[in-house]
Design an enzyme around this catalytic site. Structure first.
Site, PDB file in Angstrom:
ATOM      1  N   ARG A  18       3.557   6.760 -10.253  1.00  0.00           N
ATOM      2  CA  ARG A  18       3.755   8.175  -9.754  1.00  0.00           C
ATOM      3  C   ARG A  18       2.578   8.595  -8.852  1.00  0.00           C
ATOM      4  O   ARG A  18       1.515   7.909  -9.108  1.00  0.00           O
ATOM      5  CB  ARG A  18       3.809   9.156 -10.860  1.00  0.00           C
ATOM      6  CG  ARG A  18       5.181   8.940 -11.918  1.00  0.00           C
ATOM      7  CD  ARG A  18       6.467   9.405 -10.920  1.00  0.00           C
ATOM      8  NE  ARG A  18       7.697   9.001 -11.696  1.00  0.00           N
ATOM      9  CZ  ARG A  18       8.526   7.861 -11.298  1.00  0.00           C
ATOM     10  NH1 ARG A  18       7.955   7.058 -10.339  1.00  0.00           N
ATOM     11  NH2 ARG A  18       9.522   7.791 -11.836  1.00  0.00           N
ATOM     12  N   CYS A  19       2.978   9.468  -8.009  1.00  0.00           N
ATOM     13  CA  CYS A  19       1.706  10.175  -7.164  1.00  0.00           C
ATOM     14  C   CYS A  19       0.453  10.269  -7.780  1.00  0.00           C
ATOM     15  O   CYS A  19       0.562  10.939  -8.913  1.00  0.00           O
ATOM     16  CB  CYS A  19       2.543  11.260  -6.376  1.00  0.00           C
ATOM     17  SG  CYS A  19       1.399  11.932  -5.151  1.00  0.00           S
ATOM     18  N   PRO A  20      -0.404   9.656  -7.099  1.00  0.00           N
ATOM     19  CA  PRO A  20      -0.711   9.251  -5.892  1.00  0.00           C
ATOM     20  C   PRO A  20      -0.649   7.539  -5.876  1.00  0.00           C
ATOM     21  O   PRO A  20      -1.133   6.903  -4.772  1.00  0.00           O
ATOM     22  CB  PRO A  20      -2.090   9.661  -5.569  1.00  0.00           C
ATOM     23  CG  PRO A  20      -3.049   9.616  -6.795  1.00  0.00           C
ATOM     24  CD  PRO A  20      -1.792  10.104  -7.904  1.00  0.00           C
TER      25      PRO A  20
END
Length: 84
Positions: A18-20
């Protein structure tokens, strides 16, 4: 119509991240590639639909193709040519 995703120079699977993290991994991978090489990115984080194109614009790499209608999302990025 030929599938542009079939012959990348490298493939990076960021599924489950998941981001980042996906963009951080893309940046690290692209850094070790030669100019003009193609990277296929597989992702399942919805944020990549915004983050990968933004990364390409900012770093001046070419987003050759993207497919985000089904999972995994696929992005094909060409590393920018070296500047003298």
């Amino acid at each position: 119509m030929p599938d542009v995703f079939t012959h990348p120079d490298k493939t990076l699977d960021t599924q489950g991240l998941r981001c980042p993290e996906p963009v951080m991994m893309v940046r690290k991978t692209v850094r070790h590639m030669e100019a003009g090489q193609m990277l296929l990115i597989l992702a399942d984080d919805p944020a990549t639909t915004r983050d990968i194109p933004s990364f390409c614009r900012f770093m001046e790499h070419q987003l050759v193709a993207q497919e985000t209608e089904q999972m995994p999302y696929r992005y094909l990025v060409r590393k920018k040519e070296s500047q003298l």
